[in-house]
Design a protein around this motif. Structure first.
Motif, PDB file in Angstrom:
ATOM      1  N   VAL A 106      13.889  15.505  28.678  1.00 19.07           N
ATOM      2  CA  VAL A 106      15.322  15.214  28.714  1.00 19.07           C
ATOM      3  C   VAL A 106      15.940  15.400  27.326  1.00 19.07           C
ATOM      4  N   GLU A 107      15.119  15.189  26.300  1.00 15.57           N
ATOM      5  CA  GLU A 107      15.638  15.332  24.938  1.00 15.57           C
ATOM      6  C   GLU A 107      15.833  16.780  24.518  1.00 15.57           C
ATOM      7  N   ALA A 119      18.541   8.258  18.375  1.00 14.07           N
ATOM      8  CA  ALA A 119      19.713   8.436  19.239  1.00 14.07           C
ATOM      9  C   ALA A 119      19.331   9.261  20.461  1.00 14.07           C
ATOM     10  N   ARG A 120      18.538  10.319  20.224  1.00  9.25           N
ATOM     11  CA  ARG A 120      18.122  11.175  21.335  1.00  9.25           C
ATOM     12  C   ARG A 120      17.274  10.381  22.325  1.00  9.25           C
ATOM     13  N   ARG A 121      16.395   9.585  21.756  1.00 11.45           N
ATOM     14  CA  ARG A 121      15.467   8.830  22.582  1.00 11.45           C
ATOM     15  C   ARG A 121      16.223   7.831  23.464  1.00 11.45           C
ATOM     16  N   ARG A 122      17.196   7.121  22.853  1.00  8.99           N
ATOM     17  CA  ARG A 122      17.960   6.134  23.612  1.00  8.99           C
ATOM     18  C   ARG A 122      18.723   6.801  24.747  1.00  8.99           C
ATOM     19  N   ARG A 123      19.339   7.949  24.427  1.00  8.45           N
ATOM     20  CA  ARG A 123      20.136   8.655  25.431  1.00  8.45           C
ATOM     21  C   ARG A 123      19.226   9.111  26.579  1.00  8.45           C
ATOM     22  N   ALA A 124      18.034   9.635  26.236  1.00  3.27           N
ATOM     23  CA  ALA A 124      17.112  10.116  27.271  1.00  3.27           C
ATOM     24  C   ALA A 124      16.675   8.961  28.159  1.00  3.27           C
ATOM     25  N   GLU A 125      16.422   7.809  27.569  1.00  2.00           N
ATOM     26  CA  GLU A 125      15.983   6.644  28.340  1.00  2.00           C
ATOM     27  C   GLU A 125      17.082   6.187  29.295  1.00  2.00           C
ATOM     28  N   LEU A 127      19.448   8.031  30.570  1.00  2.00           N
ATOM     29  CA  LEU A 127      19.596   9.002  31.647  1.00  2.00           C
ATOM     30  C   LEU A 127      18.490   8.857  32.676  1.00  2.00           C
ATOM     31  N   LEU A 128      17.266   8.628  32.203  1.00  2.00           N
ATOM     32  CA  LEU A 128      16.162   8.489  33.145  1.00  2.00           C
ATOM     33  C   LEU A 128      16.322   7.218  33.974  1.00  2.00           C
ATOM     34  N   GLU A 129      16.890   6.181  33.367  1.00  2.00           N
ATOM     35  CA  GLU A 129      17.196   4.972  34.139  1.00  2.00           C
ATOM     36  C   GLU A 129      18.225   5.292  35.208  1.00  2.00           C
ATOM     37  N   LEU A 130      19.213   6.078  34.811  1.00  2.00           N
ATOM     38  CA  LEU A 130      20.288   6.454  35.725  1.00  2.00           C
ATOM     39  C   LEU A 130      19.748   7.198  36.953  1.00  2.00           C
ATOM     40  N   ALA A 155      18.469  14.685  35.033  1.00  2.00           N
ATOM     41  CA  ALA A 155      18.736  13.903  33.819  1.00  2.00           C
ATOM     42  C   ALA A 155      18.877  14.833  32.625  1.00  2.00           C
ATOM     43  N   ARG A 156      17.993  15.855  32.579  1.00  2.00           N
ATOM     44  CA  ARG A 156      18.039  16.814  31.478  1.00  2.00           C
ATOM     45  C   ARG A 156      19.363  17.573  31.479  1.00  2.00           C
ATOM     46  N   ALA A 157      19.864  17.926  32.700  1.00  2.00           N
ATOM     47  CA  ALA A 157      21.122  18.665  32.790  1.00  2.00           C
ATOM     48  C   ALA A 157      22.290  17.841  32.263  1.00  2.00           C
ATOM     49  N   LEU A 158      22.161  16.513  32.359  1.00  2.00           N
ATOM     50  CA  LEU A 158      23.269  15.643  31.940  1.00  2.00           C
ATOM     51  C   LEU A 158      23.187  15.240  30.469  1.00  2.00           C
TER      52      LEU A 158
END
Lengths: 272, 746
Positions: A106-107, A119-125, A127-130, A155-158
């Motif tokens: 996702v990153e 920041a990347r890690r938090r965003r990826a987490e 999205l994966l929760e989403l 998640a990766r697309a978003l």
């Protein structure tokens, strides 16, 4: 125009090959409104994937223009970062990087766009929760089921909060149950985030879940159907279209339309 | 079918062929060099028309052999001997040619007859001094130096006049010059001594009898049939060993590259091989197919390599300095050898992949969908993307790392040996309070000779506190092939460097101080005696200096050394102490101005200045470069494959918004990571190799290899450059992939 459009195309033509030329797109005019969930249907070779590639700036048209999010793609210099920021892709085969974990996959689009590992890690987490994979973040693609992989791909697309997500046969490789779940997820994201989704499919069941369906044939959009429109209205619109008029007149403007299909369509137009 | 299979991956086939061909080219070029040296030495023996050749026993090379002229008369008087001729063989130097071979023959002897005069005339029988001493020049050297009959040529500080041009058909002789025996003795600094006697016998049936009689009568002489002469030269053995070891390195690396390619090819075609098996192919057929591909691939590499090798030899022939070292004709046996090695490489490199292919179970092979790298990557939780990508194909990565590691190992160990020699040379002269070192100008270290009178005159130069000469020579003693004899003045200042740890210092002639390492290797103690040539020395003490080169030899009085090596009134080097070390540079220039035959260096710069050390350094770089070329081809091969395999993935990355630069960076990082891994492995292997070498008593007595930080940095930097260069093309290719096409790639 009631809603601001996010995608506009004008007389889009794409020709492949030098000798025996194939017109993959043959004058496509299209408008997609912001926040729409739209599907593109058609048999293989009808040009739907090519259309998606044009909108996603993966390929350039032979002639005609594409505007995405207000930008004329013919004028955009840095197509890479345009892709990274404005569009998200979902492929039929999930196409995840096999050596990277779900979170790292996702990153991938954020590299070069969002500075800082944290920041990347938090965003990826997030999205994966989403997408409902909070407990699968550190798994490799080979340890996930087909449906789960496709969720990672969503998640990766978003990742970079794109205005538009382009999905090419996202359920093509899945059984009907996981396919349904994936589609539900897209509907939910479309509602909650307001992201525009364009889904290419040849499965009518998938197309029916979207708000609007574009039918493509031989590089042209031959029919457009808004879900919920009464059949009669739809049929009347079809009669008014160029194709409908030609068919009523007994002509066949589409070279690949077989005689049986032609007869069936003519009967349909004559009915009601 | 085999051919088609190879052409599926043109880049890979090309790179593999390239890797193999560089190795084969090295074999051909180096082989040609040692071959022509051997032929040259053969010509020295048999070309002269002599039946027997008499040289000094235990001299490593005929160039170091020295026999008193008077022995010639005694040999002539022996029964069965019809005629005796004398020969001097020495090196000199002239502009553009650091090693100029000069032969000295008697103008009226039988041996000179084989120098066929093609222009001018032969050497005059009576010495003429008008306009320079007479010299006849080989045709090839004349062409290279652009000289004609009547021109002059300066060798060291002696002027010669070219009276004739000769041709013998032997590159070794045609790239040299012939002067009278006396003039050659003057050039070599060994008056009244010859390198060899050439004997013609009354009847050839007598050969063995005469040989035995001479060796019985003169213990320090060795007699060989002139036709066997080249084979019996110890130096030839070293050159051959050196050539073979370089070739071996190139070949081993080449083999790794081949195995890598074949293994990849088998991996890729797992499905196909399964299908073939399902269609009824036997294991044997699969084995034969893969082996056939491997052998064909290497055959191509072999042929290309022979071509490159011949081209290199042709190219080097044009360089005057290489004259006489290279033959125009590359013997067919050498070409066969090069191609043969390539084919053996094909067999060995193909065996494992072919075996693996033949062992595939058809059903499984048909299900195979390419390696996803799941399991290996899974275990590797640490490490960046680059490392994980490399671990997708662990076998390939391992083979590539091995290839690069071998190249780096060669670089590290050869580099360490060179550094060790330079350091030792610096240390040899570094102690004992010497400020300046002098040696014969333009001479090689082994052949430097200076007249004792010059030393005395240098003492009078202002600023010089003391000057002292010393003589060094090599010989074989007991089982030691290299034993260095140092001749010092027993009460001089330079000898203080040899710290006597047992026994007493040198006080008189016929006494010997033995180095610690030599004492151990020869199993000798204080009080025992040691024979050097035909002289017996009493061991009065054992010394240590901390320098293996010194500890592997012995010290005798200067007079004894001069007698041993037949150089009365001569020294090899001179050490100078200054009144004021700050004025070293000025005094150095003054000495060189007054004595042009002497070259003087500051003690700290001597080793670095030295032509031999520079030659060693550049040859060590040459070997490293060779290894790098082969390794680089393998490296690029691996990365190209890796990019191919991941075409789709790269398409995905590009469609997700990765820029070309980012893709380029990713591939480059992997490539650099790969070669750094190889570099690290090479450094470790090099350290182990040197450690093992240092345990060998012969090597240990000769040189202690040194590892310096700069050597490691050099290796690491080379690995880095290798990675960057090897990765550049694949990375560029990856970045140029068009996303839409890459996504469609199957």
């Amino acid at each position: 125009m009631e809603k601001e459009s996010i995608v506009e195309t004008r007389d889009l033509v794409k020709v492949y090959g030098d000798g025996a030329q194939v017109r993959a797109l043959d004058g496509v005019n299209l408008s997609i409104a912001r926040g729409e969930l739209i599907s593109v249907m058609g048999p293989s070779g009808s040009g739907k994937s090519t259309l998606l590639n044009m909108i996603g700036a993966l390929d350039l048209p032979s002639s005609g223009q594409v505007w995405v999010n207000g930008q004329d793609l013919g004028q955009v210099r840095a197509l890479d970062s345009f892709r990274a920021r404005t569009v998200g892709f979902i492929f039929q085969l999930h196409n995840l990087i096999p050596t990277l974990t779900a979170r790292e996959n996702v990153e991938v689009p954020m590299m070069g766009q969002i500075a800082g590992r944290g920041a990347r890690r938090r965003r990826a987490e997030e999205l994966l929760e989403l997408v409902g994979l909070a407990d699968r973040m550190e798994h490799l693609p080979s340890q996930l089921s087909g449906g789960q992989r496709q969720r990672v791909a969503i998640a990766r697309a978003l990742a970079n909060q794109p205005a538009l997500v382009l999905a090419d046969e996202p359920t093509g490789d899945l059984d009907s149950q996981s396919g349904g779940e994936v589609l539900e997820l897209m509907q939910q994201l479309n509602q909650e985030l307001g992201t525009t989704f364009v889904v290419v499919t040849h499965d009518p069941a998938v197309a029916r879940q979207t708000a609007r369906i574009l039918n493509m044939h031989d590089g042209q959009i031959v029919h457009e159907h808004t879900v919920g429109t009464p059949f009669e209205e739809d049929l009347a619109a079809f009669r008014r279209s160029g194709l409908g008029k030609a068919l009523v007149a007994g002509e066949n403007p589409l070279p690949r339309l077989g005689p049986n299909e032609q007869t069936a369509l003519q009967r349909l137009l004559a009915s009601g | 079918m085999i051919l088609k299979n190879l052409f599926r991956r043109k880049t890979r086939t090309l790179l593999t062929v390239l890797g193999v061909s560089i190795g084969v080219a090295a074999i051909v070029a180096l082989g040609a060099m040692s071959e022509s040296l051997q032929r040259g030495y053969g010509a020295l023996g048999s070309g002269s028309g002599a039946d027997l050749l008499v040289a000094q026993a235990e001299s490593v090379d005929i160039a170091f052999s020295a026999i008193d002229e008077e022995i010639g008369a005694a040999l002539a008087g022996m029964s069965g001997v019809r005629e005796v001729d004398r020969m001097v063989y020495t090196f000199s130097s002239t502009a553009g040619v650091p090693y100029f071979i000069v032969f000295g023959y008697q103008p009226d002897g039988f041996a000179i007859e084989h120098f066929r005069i093609v222009a001018g005339e032969g050497l005059p029988e009576r010495p003429v001094r008008r306009g320079g001493r007479p010299l006849i020049l080989g045709q090839a050297m004349a062409d290279d130096l652009d000289k004609e009959v009547g021109d002059t040529l300066r060798l060291y500080d002696i002027t010669f006049r070219i009276v004739g041009i000769y041709e013998t058909g032997e590159p070794f002789e045609d790239g040299a010059a012939v002067v009278s025996l006396e003039d050659a003795q003057a050039l070599s600094g060994h008056p009244r001594q010859v390198n060899a006697f050439l004997l013609k016998l009354r009847t050839t049936d007598d050969v063995e009898r005469v040989q035995q009689r001479i060796e019985q009568r003169f213990e320090d002489l060795t007699v060989t049939r002139s036709s066997n002469f080249a084979q019996e030269q110890e130096a030839m053995l070293y050159i051959a060993a050196f050539t073979w070891s370089i070739s071996l390195i190139a070949v081993v690396i080449g083999g790794v590259v081949v195995m890598n390619t074949m293994l990849m090819s088998v991996f890729e075609r797992t499905n196909e091989i399964g299908t073939l098996r399902a269609l009824g192919w036997r294991r044997r057929q699969i084995l034969a197919m893969v082996m056939g591909e491997s052998i064909l691939l290497n055959g191509l590499g072999g042929v290309t390599g022979v071509g490159i090798g011949i081209a290199v030899v042709e190219l080097l022939e044009g360089v005057p300095a290489m004259n006489g070292l290279l033959a125009t004709i590359i013997p067919p046996a050498l070409i066969a050898q090069g191609i043969g090695v390539a084919l053996v490489l094909g067999l060995l490199g193909g065996a494992y992949p072919a075996w693996r292919a033949s062992r595939l179970a058809p059903a499984e092979a048909m299900r195979y969908e390419g390696s996803s790298g799941g399991s290996a990557a899974q275990r590797l939780k640490v490490g960046g993307t680059a490392l994980r990508n490399l671990m997708r194909q662990p076998t390939r990565t391992l083979l590539t790392v091995t290839g690069i590691g071998l190249a780096m190992m060669a670089m590290v160990s050869i580099g360490a040996m060179t550094e060790g020699m330079i350091k030792e040379l610096a240390d040899v002269f570094g102690g004992s309070g010497i400020h300046l070192i002098g040696m014969q100008a333009d001479a090689s270290i082994d052949l430097s000779t200076i007249d004792v009178r010059t030393v005395r005159r240098i003492q009078d130069v202002p600023g010089v506190e003391a000057a002292e000469g010393f003589l060094t020579g090599y010989t074989a003693v007991g089982d030691l092939p290299f034993f260095v004899v140092f001749g010092y003045q027993p009460h001089g200042f330079a000898i203080q460097d040899f710290q006597v740890v047992e026994g007493a210092p040198l006080t008189a002639n016929r006494q010997l101080l033995l180095g610690r390492v030599a004492a151990e290797n020869l199993d000798k103690e204080v009080g025992q005696t040691l024979r050097i040539f035909d002289t017996s020395f009493r061991i009065v003490g054992i010394y240590e200096t901390g320098i293996p080169f010194e500890e592997g030899g012995g010290v005798v009085s200067l007079r004894d050394a001069q007698a041993l090596f037949g150089q009365p009134h001569k020294i090899s080097f001179l050490g100078i102490r200054l009144e004021d070390p700050a004025l070293a540079e000025a005094v150095r220039q003054e000495i060189e101005r007054r004595f042009p035959e002497v070259s003087v260096s500051l003690v700290s710069e001597f080793a670095e200045d030295n032509a031999e050390m520079q030659l060693m350094r550049s040859s060590s770089w040459g070997i490293a470069l060779l290894a790098l070329l082969v390794g680089g081809a393998g490296m690029m091969n691996t990365m190209v494959m890796s990019v191919f395999e991941r075409t789709r993935e790269i398409g995905v990355l590009r469609s997700l918004g990765w820029s070309k630069g980012r893709v380029l960076g990713m591939i480059l990082r992997e490539s650099v990571g790969l070669s750094l891994l190889g570099g690290a492995a090479g450094i470790v292997a090099g350290i182990v190799a040197i450690f093992l070498l240092n345990r060998n008593p012969i090597m240990a007595g000769f040189v202690e290899s040194r590892f310096s930080l700069s050597l490691f940095l050099q290796t690491a930097a080379t690995a880095l450059v290798l990675g960057a260069i090897g990765g550049m093309y694949p990375a560029w290719r990856a970045s140029r992939l068009r996303p839409v096409e890459a996504l469609r790639y199957e």
